[in-house]
Write a protein that holds these residues in place. Structure first.
Motif, short mmCIF file in Angstrom:
data_model
loop_
_atom_site.label_atom_id
_atom_site.label_comp_id
_atom_site.label_asym_id
_atom_site.label_seq_id
_atom_site.Cartn_x
_atom_site.Cartn_y
_atom_site.Cartn_z
N GLN A 137 52.89 52.58 36.07
CA GLN A 137 51.59 52.09 35.62
C GLN A 137 50.47 52.95 36.18
OE1 GLN A 137 51.79 48.08 37.19
NE2 GLN A 137 50.86 48.67 39.11
N MET A 138 49.34 52.93 35.49
CA MET A 138 48.16 53.69 35.90
C MET A 138 46.97 52.75 35.94
SD MET A 138 46.59 57.08 34.04
CE MET A 138 45.21 57.98 34.75
N LYS A 139 46.19 52.84 37.02
CA LYS A 139 45.05 51.95 37.18
C LYS A 139 43.82 52.47 36.44
CE LYS A 139 46.31 50.72 41.95
NZ LYS A 139 45.85 50.80 43.37
N PHE B 228 52.72 51.97 31.70
CA PHE B 228 51.68 51.11 31.19
C PHE B 228 50.37 51.29 31.95
CE2 PHE B 228 55.90 49.13 30.87
CZ PHE B 228 56.06 49.19 29.50
N LEU B 229 49.34 50.68 31.40
CA LEU B 229 48.03 50.74 32.03
C LEU B 229 47.73 49.43 32.76
CD1 LEU B 229 45.95 52.43 29.18
CD2 LEU B 229 46.55 53.45 31.38
N THR B 230 47.18 49.54 33.96
CA THR B 230 46.72 48.38 34.72
C THR B 230 45.22 48.24 34.49
OG1 THR B 230 48.35 48.81 36.44
CG2 THR B 230 46.52 47.38 37.02
N TYR B 231 44.80 47.10 33.95
CA TYR B 231 43.40 46.90 33.62
C TYR B 231 42.74 45.98 34.64
CZ TYR B 231 44.95 48.70 29.09
OH TYR B 231 45.50 49.48 28.10
N TYR B 232 41.76 46.50 35.35
CA TYR B 232 40.97 45.67 36.26
C TYR B 232 39.89 44.97 35.43
CZ TYR B 232 42.96 48.06 40.35
OH TYR B 232 43.78 48.57 41.32
N LEU B 233 39.82 43.63 35.53
CA LEU B 233 38.88 42.84 34.74
C LEU B 233 38.08 41.92 35.65
CD1 LEU B 233 41.40 41.85 31.90
CD2 LEU B 233 39.77 43.77 31.89
N ILE B 234 36.82 41.71 35.33
CA ILE B 234 35.94 40.86 36.13
C ILE B 234 35.38 39.73 35.28
CG2 ILE B 234 33.75 40.76 37.39
CD1 ILE B 234 34.23 43.51 38.44
N ALA B 235 35.41 38.52 35.82
CA ALA B 235 34.80 37.35 35.18
C ALA B 235 33.56 36.94 35.95
CB ALA B 235 35.80 36.19 35.16
N ALA B 236 32.63 36.32 35.26
CA ALA B 236 31.44 35.71 35.85
C ALA B 236 30.48 36.71 36.50
CB ALA B 236 31.83 34.63 36.86
N HIS B 237 30.49 37.95 36.03
CA HIS B 237 29.47 38.90 36.47
C HIS B 237 28.13 38.47 35.89
CE1 HIS B 237 27.12 42.65 36.54
NE2 HIS B 237 27.89 43.03 37.54
N PRO B 238 27.01 38.73 36.57
CA PRO B 238 25.70 38.40 35.99
C PRO B 238 25.58 38.91 34.55
CG PRO B 238 25.42 39.09 38.25
CD PRO B 238 26.87 39.29 37.93
N GLY B 239 25.10 38.04 33.68
CA GLY B 239 24.98 38.38 32.26
C GLY B 239 26.18 37.96 31.44
N CYS B 240 27.25 37.50 32.10
CA CYS B 240 28.49 37.15 31.40
C CYS B 240 28.57 35.65 31.16
CB CYS B 240 29.69 37.62 32.22
SG CYS B 240 31.28 37.32 31.41
N GLU B 241 28.79 35.28 29.90
CA GLU B 241 28.97 33.88 29.51
C GLU B 241 30.37 33.68 28.98
OE1 GLU B 241 25.64 32.24 27.22
OE2 GLU B 241 24.57 34.14 27.56
N ASP B 242 30.72 32.43 28.69
CA ASP B 242 32.05 32.13 28.16
C ASP B 242 32.35 32.92 26.89
OD1 ASP B 242 32.22 30.34 30.22
OD2 ASP B 242 32.39 28.54 28.97
N LYS B 243 31.34 33.09 26.04
CA LYS B 243 31.56 33.80 24.78
C LYS B 243 31.98 35.25 25.02
CE LYS B 243 26.65 35.08 24.22
NZ LYS B 243 25.45 34.98 23.34
N HIS B 244 31.47 35.84 26.07
CA HIS B 244 31.85 37.22 26.39
C HIS B 244 33.29 37.29 26.86
CE1 HIS B 244 27.32 37.41 27.19
NE2 HIS B 244 27.52 38.16 26.13
N MET B 245 33.75 36.26 27.57
CA MET B 245 35.14 36.24 28.02
C MET B 245 36.08 36.02 26.84
SD MET B 245 34.74 37.01 31.10
CE MET B 245 36.45 36.95 31.63
N HIS B 246 35.65 35.22 25.84
CA HIS B 246 36.45 35.07 24.63
C HIS B 246 36.55 36.40 23.88
CE1 HIS B 246 37.29 30.79 24.70
NE2 HIS B 246 36.01 30.51 24.94
#
Length: 585
Positions: free
Chosen positions: A443-445, A486-504
């Motif tokens: 895997q690759m980060k 494979f690729l390792t994907y770093y993902l962030i939730a609840a960053h400023p400006g991020c709402e539920d719709k963005h996570m969907h």
């Protein structure tokens, strides 16, 4: 300088060296691991190289005098660091739950690092050594808290850390030259307050320095805190930065201009100190430290990062200019590994804050310093035309390391910027091919963090089309090589400006474009020294001062994370669990 010795951590070791006392005693929130990846060890070796007698106390007990008196009182100064990681980040998750494990503590149990370790250790010294020699703060915890800063764990603005401790000085950033200057100044009886890279408290302002908003002004007006942070952020480059002066109650925090960056020969010298690359025997009785699994046989190729992700403090602490080691010095380190008894031929990592920034830099920046006024090398829309991305030197370095007798494999485990690979039209494809064929293991980060343009703007990250282009290149190269990596994907939730719709939206993207189900995502943690933390506290875009949405409810933060990691089967991949990787929370 004995090549087969740790720095002393007991008086018995001090006496074995023929010494009666030490010039400097360093205190750290980590166990003493003698490695070029451990800041306290590097500082100790730097001071040793200029003839000072140095000892280290790792993770002292703050409830007794047993540890703090172990080496006696130093002749010149005490050096205090919270450790390799801010102690509050180390001790608590993004949702403020206590972490039970600590990779820098023997045995792995998180039971030796106090909250706000820098403050705790300074108080410990003052409790048992009245009217002692100067106490000097350093390390990432102090460095990022050197001016008024937002503290997530108390949810308030705190004063500069020198006001919350009883320390005399602070060396901020990497501070390699500053620590040498400090040792020499104190040894010669000179006033250290003119040293570049130093902070101190004064009764009077320094008129020629930039006068920034006071602590009281920041408490009263969030816009003033934004103004302060911008000046703070823009004055970290040694080429042009000015000193800063901030009023705090009736006194002033003085931040001298930053010390000069190391040149290549200076980088080589520090990397060549006689590190034992192991945990000091004093700590081994309590068990192993997990971090050694990754750093013992790793190579740091450079310092600095000009990626400027808004949630990352590297730009403020290490700087936005790349300082590289020479190929000759790096190859010699690889050769030295082969002489170590327990080296199995595997180099865990060849990299830096961003692995593929080695070996090139903007010529304009090297001459005039980093650009200001929000003009960045790379942001959510483009890579600056002045930054000529060139992976050729990195490619040759990796090839040379592979040719070292005794080296079976050299991994690149540090994160890479995929946008730099796609931007390098001459050597990007060749670099990625080299990585796919020789330098990754399954895997690759990569760190897209998100895919919504609105959220990416607030993060300072490149757009999703760049990720799509990179993934196609990566998949093609793996197919050509006959490999299933494979690729390792770093993902962030609840960053400023991020709402539920963005996570969907992110979930839909990972499902249909990336063809994977993320198993993990990280809830955003506001840490001192970052623009994202300013956004979190002020609920404003710091570049426009317009109001933005910020999720502050813990349960709703977790909900955002759950949206993207929720299991969802899709055609062609519901059985391919190996595709499911993500950021560890």
């Amino acid at each position: 300088m004995n090549k087969n010795e740790f720095l002393p951590t007991t008086m018995e070791e001090v006496r074995k060296r023929g010494w009666k006392e030490l010039d400097v005693v360093l205190i750290s929130g980590d166990a003493y691991i003698d490695s070029p990846f451990m800041g306290i060890a590097v500082v100790g070796r730097i001071l040793e190289s200029v003839g000072l007698r140095v000892g280290i106390i790792g993770q002292p007990d703050i409830n007794s005098d047993v540890d703090i008196k172990r080496l006696g009182e130093p002749k010149l100064f005490w050096g205090v660091s919270g450790g390799s990681i801010d102690s509050m980040v180390s001790n608590y998750t993004a949702t403020k739950k206590f972490r039970n494990s600590d990779d820098y503590t023997p045995g792995g149990k998180n039971n030796k690092r106090p909250d706000r370790a820098t403050i705790a250790y300074t108080n410990l010294i003052r409790r048992f050594y009245k009217n002692t020699v100067p106490i000097v703060l350093g390390g990432i915890e102090a460095s990022l808290r050197r001016l008024t800063h937002y503290d997530y764990w108390s949810n308030k603005l705190r004063k500069p850390i020198l006001f919350d401790t009883k320390a005399d000085y602070m060396i901020y950033g990497m501070g390699e030259q500053a620590i040498i200057d400090l040792g020499n100044y104190l040894k010669e009886g000179k006033d250290p307050r003119t040293i570049r890279g130093l902070c101190y408290i004064s009764k009077e302002p320094v008129e020629e320095f930039l006068q920034i908003p006071s602590h009281d002004e920041c408490l009263k007006e969030k816009e003033k805190y934004i103004d302060l942070f911008k000046v703070f952020y823009d004055n970290n480059d040694p080429v042009y930065s000015k000193g800063l002066c901030q009023k705090v109650d009736s006194r002033y925090l003085i931040q001298n201009p930053p010390c000069d960056y190391l040149e290549e020969d200076g980088m080589d010298k520090i990397a060549s100190f006689p590190y034992q690359r192991d945990l000091h025997p004093y700590h081994k009785k309590d068990g192993n430290v997990k971090c050694l699994e990754t750093i013992k046989f790793s190579i740091m190729t450079h310092h600095g990062c000009w990626g400027e992700c808004n949630f990352c403090a590297i730009a403020v602490h290490q700087g936005r200019t790349i300082r590289t080691r020479s190929e000759k010095n790096i190859i010699q380190e690889a050769k030295d590994f082969t002489k170590i008894k327990d080296f199995k031929g595997i180099i865990s990592d060849v990299g830096g804050p961003t692995a593929n920034m080695y070996g090139y830099e903007c010529k304009k920046k090297l001459k005039k310093g980093t650009c200001v006024d929000n003009y960045r090398c790379v942001d959510d829309k483009r890579l600056c035309k002045a930054m000529k991305v060139d992976h050729s030197r990195n490619i040759q370095l990796l090839r040379d390391i592979r040719e070292v007798p005794g080296v079976k494999k050299a991994f690149v485990a540090s994160g890479v910027r995929y946008d730099l690979i796609t931007a390098d039209k001459k050597h990007g494809y060749e670099y990625l091919k080299e990585m796919v064929n020789h330098h990754i293991s399954g895997q690759m980060k990569v760190a897209p963090e998100h895919t919504s343009d609105e959220v990416l703007y607030h993060m300072g990250k490149p757009g999703k089309q760049t990720l799509i282009d990179f993934k196609k290149m990566y998949d093609t190269l793996n197919k050509e090589a006959g490999k299933k990596q494979f690729l390792t994907y770093y993902l962030i939730a609840a960053h400023p400006g991020c709402e539920d719709k963005h996570m969907h939206d992110l979930k839909n993207f990972t499902t249909h474009e990336l063809k994977m189900n993320p198993e993990q995502a990280q809830v955003f943690t506001p840490t001192p020294g970052t623009y994202s933390s300013v956004m979190y506290y002020t609920e404003m875009d710091p570049f426009t001062k317009k109001k933005i949405f910020v999720e502050k409810d813990t349960k709703r933060k977790e909900k955002q994370k759950d949206i993207v990691i929720k299991k969802q089967n899709f055609r062609g991949n519901h059985k391919k669990k190996a595709h499911s990787y993500g950021m560890q929370g």
